[in-house]
Design an enzyme around this catalytic site. Structure first.
Site, short mmCIF file in Angstrom:
data_model
loop_
_atom_site.label_atom_id
_atom_site.label_comp_id
_atom_site.label_asym_id
_atom_site.label_seq_id
_atom_site.Cartn_x
_atom_site.Cartn_y
_atom_site.Cartn_z
N ARG A 223 -11.71 -15.59 2.62
CA ARG A 223 -10.55 -14.85 3.12
C ARG A 223 -10.26 -15.22 4.57
NH1 ARG A 223 -10.05 -10.26 0.01
NH2 ARG A 223 -7.92 -10.34 0.75
N LYS B 221 -9.25 2.28 -4.26
CA LYS B 221 -7.85 1.87 -4.15
C LYS B 221 -7.08 2.21 -5.42
CE LYS B 221 -9.50 -1.98 -1.35
NZ LYS B 221 -9.77 -3.43 -1.33
N PRO C 148 -2.27 -3.03 -0.95
CA PRO C 148 -2.65 -1.80 -0.30
C PRO C 148 -4.16 -1.60 -0.35
CG PRO C 148 -0.88 -1.46 -1.91
CD PRO C 148 -1.15 -2.90 -1.82
N GLU C 149 -4.71 -1.25 0.78
CA GLU C 149 -6.13 -0.85 0.86
C GLU C 149 -6.15 0.67 0.91
OE1 GLU C 149 -8.18 -3.14 3.94
OE2 GLU C 149 -6.59 -4.63 3.88
N ARG D 265 3.80 -9.91 -7.49
CA ARG D 265 2.86 -10.91 -8.02
C ARG D 265 2.27 -10.58 -9.38
NH1 ARG D 265 -0.86 -12.90 -3.06
NH2 ARG D 265 -1.58 -14.37 -4.62
#
Length: 292
Positions: free
Chosen positions: A278, A58, A2-3, A125
């Site tokens: 990225r 965040k 999530p950003e 994760r």
DNA sequence: CACTTGACCTGTCCGC
DNA sequence: TGCGGACAGGTCAAGT
């Protein structure tokens, strides 16, 4: 993970649900997800009441009546899902949810409230974490001393954005926008979207941008973030809001995960390249690389 | 010093 | 079907 828009969507949900609730039980299924002594945490949490739910960058923080705050970072795959007492925990969730019965095999922490409702911290994760911090430290901004300004703060002008970005004049603009100490809250999706909207190539050095481009970039970041919050964020893989529902922004994205599709401005095929380590999505015609 | 790369983890997808 | 490798929303520490 999530950003900013996803964390903000979760915050909005939890701020409606949690204040006033008393914590009855704290269950730790994966101890490494708690960056705090488990015994201390259980002692501090039991009997404390949620007073508010806030966000900076965040990071989420759930403030408690005992002077501490639960500080949470969801990293890549963290979820915070609330279930009321009326909800049958084992029945699975209605449609448009990615979350079934809880706890499931990704549940790391479970917080039970006195009224029978529960908050589940899921994290496939295991990069995410939760810890306890004295609320005073958050209010003093001690905890956030290495974070840049909030992009949605109305006081953040393009001049301030320019000044922040020029702290790293020679890195790629993408790497700089991802740097939380420069500007707090953007991640891979919204950097790509903002750069497309402002027609800036992600490899451009901030030192080469014109004042006009800084202005356009500042406006684009706000536009993209606000649109995403209005759509409940992006569900790329497993992001869900506080009620376990997916976000809809990805349908409105212009470049993120759109490689091979035509650019909505000029029709050129969107391509995927690698920038700052990225995956990066651009329109090779709209986003021209400036070089010295 | 400024900047880039690997590590932390699990799961999925794609090519052979 | 199975296996290996690349890749995924983030952020550090360790490298160059």
């Amino acid at each position: 993970m999530p950003e900013l828009p996803e964390v903000e969507t979760i915050r909005l949900g939890l701020a409606d649900l949690l204040p006033g609730k008393e914590i009855a039980k704290f269950s730790l299924f994966w101890p490494k997800s708690l960056h705090f002594s488990p015994e201390e945490a259980i002692k501090l949490l039991k009997g404390s009441v949620v007073t508010s739910v806030d966000r900076r960058a965040k990071v989420l923080f759930i403030s408690l009546s005992n002077g501490y705050s639960l500080v949470i970072h969801l990293k890549m795959t963290g979820q915070l899902v609330y279930r009321s007492k009326e909800f049958n925990f084992a029945a699975g969730h209605p449609t448009k949810s990615l979350v079934g019965s809880l706890p499931d095999n990704s549940t790391r922490i479970e917080i039970s409230f006195k009224d029978g409702s529960k908050l589940f911290f899921n994290d496939q994760r295991k990069f995410g974490w939760m810890k306890l911090i004295k609320s005073q430290e958050l209010n003093n901004d001690l905890f956030f001393k290495n974070y840049g300004p909030e992009p949605l703060d109305p006081d953040i002008t393009s001049q301030i954005l320019k000044k922040q970005l020029l702290r790293s004049p020679n890195r790629s603009i993408k790497a700089v926008l991802l740097d939380q100490s420069i500007l707090a809250g953007l991640g891979n999706i919204y950097v790509d979207e903002s750069l497309w909207l402002s027609k800036i190539h992600p490899l451009t050095k901030p030192s080469l941008l014109s004042d006009d481009q800084f202005k356009k970039l500042a406006r684009s970041i706000v536009e993209v973030l606000k649109l995403s919050i209005s759509k409940g964020g992006s569900t790329n893989r497993n992001y869900v809001n506080a009620n376990g529902e997916v976000g809809k922004y990805i349908d409105f994205a212009k470049v993120y995960k759109k490689e091979g599709l035509p650019c909505s401005r000029c029709g050129t095929k969107i391509i995927k390249i690698r920038v700052a380590g990225r995956g990066t999505h651009i329109c090779p015609k709209c986003q021209i690389l400036l070089v010295e």
